[in-house]
Write a protein that holds these residues in place. Structure first.
Motif, mmCIF file in Angstrom:
data_model
loop_
_atom_site.group_PDB
_atom_site.id
_atom_site.type_symbol
_atom_site.label_atom_id
_atom_site.label_comp_id
_atom_site.label_asym_id
_atom_site.label_seq_id
_atom_site.Cartn_x
_atom_site.Cartn_y
_atom_site.Cartn_z
ATOM 1 N N PHE A 155 0.825 -1.208 0.000
ATOM 2 C CA PHE A 155 0.000 0.000 0.000
ATOM 3 C C PHE A 155 0.864 1.265 0.000
ATOM 4 C CE2 PHE A 155 -2.958 -3.179 1.560
ATOM 5 C CZ PHE A 155 -4.134 -2.852 0.888
ATOM 6 N N GLN A 156 1.986 1.207 0.684
ATOM 7 C CA GLN A 156 2.881 2.365 0.719
ATOM 8 C C GLN A 156 3.478 2.639 -0.660
ATOM 9 O OE1 GLN A 156 5.539 1.125 3.807
ATOM 10 N NE2 GLN A 156 4.197 1.805 5.460
ATOM 11 N N LEU A 157 3.880 1.590 -1.372
ATOM 12 C CA LEU A 157 4.447 1.772 -2.703
ATOM 13 C C LEU A 157 3.430 2.377 -3.661
ATOM 14 C CD1 LEU A 157 6.515 -1.517 -3.177
ATOM 15 C CD2 LEU A 157 7.422 0.802 -2.989
ATOM 16 N N LEU A 158 2.212 1.867 -3.627
ATOM 17 C CA LEU A 158 1.175 2.395 -4.512
ATOM 18 C C LEU A 158 0.874 3.854 -4.171
ATOM 19 C CD1 LEU A 158 -0.883 1.988 -6.767
ATOM 20 C CD2 LEU A 158 -2.492 1.110 -5.048
ATOM 21 N N SER A 159 0.757 4.144 -2.891
ATOM 22 C CA SER A 159 0.463 5.520 -2.471
ATOM 23 C C SER A 159 1.585 6.470 -2.877
ATOM 24 C CB SER A 159 0.265 5.572 -0.952
ATOM 25 O OG SER A 159 -0.797 4.736 -0.556
ATOM 26 N N ARG A 160 2.834 6.015 -2.723
ATOM 27 C CA ARG A 160 3.963 6.866 -3.096
ATOM 28 C C ARG A 160 3.996 7.097 -4.609
ATOM 29 N NH1 ARG A 160 7.962 9.321 -1.183
ATOM 30 N NH2 ARG A 160 7.568 8.594 0.934
ATOM 31 N N ASP A 161 3.693 6.069 -5.400
ATOM 32 C CA ASP A 161 3.662 6.242 -6.852
ATOM 33 C C ASP A 161 2.621 7.284 -7.249
ATOM 34 O OD1 ASP A 161 5.668 4.393 -7.198
ATOM 35 O OD2 ASP A 161 4.351 2.771 -7.847
ATOM 36 N N ILE A 162 1.447 7.228 -6.617
ATOM 37 C CA ILE A 162 0.391 8.206 -6.904
ATOM 38 C C ILE A 162 0.860 9.609 -6.517
ATOM 39 C CG2 ILE A 162 -1.942 8.955 -6.296
ATOM 40 C CD1 ILE A 162 -2.551 5.928 -5.780
ATOM 41 N N TYR A 163 1.453 9.717 -5.330
ATOM 42 C CA TYR A 163 1.908 11.016 -4.835
ATOM 43 C C TYR A 163 2.995 11.612 -5.731
ATOM 44 C CZ TYR A 163 3.775 14.511 -1.625
ATOM 45 O OH TYR A 163 4.217 15.689 -1.063
ATOM 46 N N GLU A 164 3.919 10.772 -6.183
ATOM 47 C CA GLU A 164 4.982 11.262 -7.069
ATOM 48 C C GLU A 164 4.405 11.760 -8.393
ATOM 49 O OE1 GLU A 164 8.124 11.797 -6.369
ATOM 50 O OE2 GLU A 164 7.827 11.081 -4.324
ATOM 51 N N LEU A 165 3.400 11.073 -8.920
ATOM 52 C CA LEU A 165 2.753 11.518 -10.158
ATOM 53 C C LEU A 165 2.002 12.829 -9.933
ATOM 54 C CD1 LEU A 165 1.464 8.098 -11.533
ATOM 55 C CD2 LEU A 165 3.261 9.530 -12.525
ATOM 56 N N MET A 166 1.467 13.012 -8.726
ATOM 57 C CA MET A 166 0.834 14.293 -8.412
ATOM 58 C C MET A 166 1.862 15.416 -8.413
ATOM 59 S SD MET A 166 -1.935 13.508 -5.409
ATOM 60 C CE MET A 166 -2.334 15.249 -5.345
ATOM 61 N N LYS A 167 3.006 15.166 -7.821
ATOM 62 C CA LYS A 167 4.041 16.198 -7.765
ATOM 63 C C LYS A 167 4.525 16.574 -9.160
ATOM 64 C CE LYS A 167 6.981 14.437 -4.720
ATOM 65 N NZ LYS A 167 8.126 14.406 -3.766
ATOM 66 N N MET A 168 4.469 15.603 -10.087
ATOM 67 C CA MET A 168 4.879 15.885 -11.466
ATOM 68 C C MET A 168 3.744 16.483 -12.290
ATOM 69 S SD MET A 168 7.381 12.697 -12.489
ATOM 70 C CE MET A 168 6.223 11.407 -12.083
ATOM 71 N N GLY A 169 2.564 16.611 -11.700
ATOM 72 C CA GLY A 169 1.431 17.192 -12.407
ATOM 73 C C GLY A 169 0.691 16.228 -13.306
ATOM 74 N N GLN A 170 1.019 14.945 -13.244
ATOM 75 C CA GLN A 170 0.354 13.961 -14.096
ATOM 76 C C GLN A 170 -0.966 13.484 -13.510
ATOM 77 O OE1 GLN A 170 2.885 10.845 -15.663
ATOM 78 N NE2 GLN A 170 4.682 12.162 -15.595
ATOM 79 N N ILE A 171 -1.155 13.690 -12.195
ATOM 80 C CA ILE A 171 -2.434 13.428 -11.543
ATOM 81 C C ILE A 171 -2.830 14.697 -10.815
ATOM 82 C CG2 ILE A 171 -3.637 12.123 -9.743
ATOM 83 C CD1 ILE A 171 -1.876 9.753 -10.354
ATOM 84 N N THR A 172 -4.057 15.152 -11.035
ATOM 85 C CA THR A 172 -4.543 16.366 -10.387
ATOM 86 C C THR A 172 -5.969 16.138 -9.899
ATOM 87 O OG1 THR A 172 -5.368 17.262 -12.495
ATOM 88 C CG2 THR A 172 -3.116 17.863 -11.834
ATOM 89 N N THR A 173 -6.370 16.923 -8.904
ATOM 90 C CA THR A 173 -7.775 16.893 -8.500
ATOM 91 C C THR A 173 -8.607 17.531 -9.609
ATOM 92 O OG1 THR A 173 -7.553 19.027 -7.383
ATOM 93 C CG2 THR A 173 -7.173 17.046 -6.055
ATOM 94 N N ARG A 174 -9.818 17.054 -9.769
ATOM 95 C CA ARG A 174 -10.689 17.639 -10.789
ATOM 96 C C ARG A 174 -12.140 17.499 -10.365
ATOM 97 N NH1 ARG A 174 -8.631 12.769 -13.234
ATOM 98 N NH2 ARG A 174 -10.304 11.282 -13.740
ATOM 99 N N ASP A 175 -12.967 18.414 -10.837
ATOM 100 C CA ASP A 175 -14.384 18.421 -10.487
ATOM 101 C C ASP A 175 -15.055 17.131 -10.969
ATOM 102 O OD1 ASP A 175 -14.119 20.905 -9.372
ATOM 103 O OD2 ASP A 175 -14.822 21.992 -11.152
ATOM 104 N N GLY A 176 -15.913 16.594 -10.117
ATOM 105 C CA GLY A 176 -16.672 15.411 -10.498
ATOM 106 C C GLY A 176 -15.912 14.108 -10.370
#
Length: 216
Positions: A164-185
């Motif tokens: 779970f830590q590895l998956l969470s860190r991968d998501i977080y790193e992609l957020m820091k790179m701007g590849q995952i962002t919050t969005r409406d809906g």
């Protein structure tokens, strides 16, 4: 300022019935294991927080999906609102391994044009003498799909937190790179909450129960 969590990630567990998805989640969230588990009907929910790095707390909302075909119409409605997925198979049952690609394809098609961050989980590593899927096979499948592979055992508490830590860190790193962002809906990632933001002047109030943590 008392920060409850900076981000919430919704993560879904995918795989055939009996591969041990519920056991993994109960071990991760409550630190317990039982040899007897009731089959999941539809979708069950779990939660736990992780400190992904100093000063950054991630709340994980974890969805445990039923693996039976008759519940598929229920579980597919949850795919689109998930940012991460654990593709789980049973190391002692090769058929569950063969079905991983089908799960991956089904989810990926339902969330288009968006993507999900996956990790492949070979579960029940404690049953080594009954093993039907080799580590080389599993690692090759993960490489083909471009994702990580981790072998776990809820019974022995082996690599459960790490997965779970590895998956969470991968998501977080992609957020820091701007590849995952919050969005409406979309509820896959939500920005966090602080007591000061919600209740100015009442910073000592705890707004919700703290997540249980496994100290195993």
């Amino acid at each position: 300022m008392d920060i409850l969590w900076q981000y919430q990630f919704r993560i879904i567990l995918l795989g055939d019935s009996t591969v041990g998805k519920s056991s993994l989640l109960k071990r991760f969230t409550d630190g317990i294991y039982s040899d007897v588990a009731d089959p999941t009907v539809g979708v069950d929910f779990y939660a736990r927080s992780l400190d992904i790095e100093p000063g950054i707390k991630i709340k994980l909302q974890l969805w445990d999906t039923a693996g039976q075909e008759r519940f598929r119409s229920i579980t597919t409605s949850y795919y689109r609102n998930s940012v991460g997925g654990l593709l789980v198979f049973d190391l002692t049952n090769h058929k569950t391994f063969d079905h991983v690609r089908e799960w991956h394809k089904e989810v990926s098609e339902h969330i288009l044009p968006h993507n999900m961050v996956y990790i492949l989980i070979g579960h029940k590593s404690d049953l080594n003498k009954d093993r039907k899927v080799t580590q080389d096979e599993a690692e090759q499948l993960a490489a083909d799909m471009g994702i990580r592979y981790v072998e776990t055992s809820a019974k022995c508490n082996s690599n459960v937190d790490r997965a779970f830590q590895l998956l969470s860190r991968d998501i977080y790193e992609l957020m820091k790179m701007g590849q995952i962002t919050t969005r409406d809906g979309w509820d896959g990632v939500k920005s966090g909450l602080t007591t000061r933001a919600l209740y100015p002047g009442d910073e000592d109030i705890e707004l919700e129960p703290r997540e249980k943590s496994c100290n195993c």
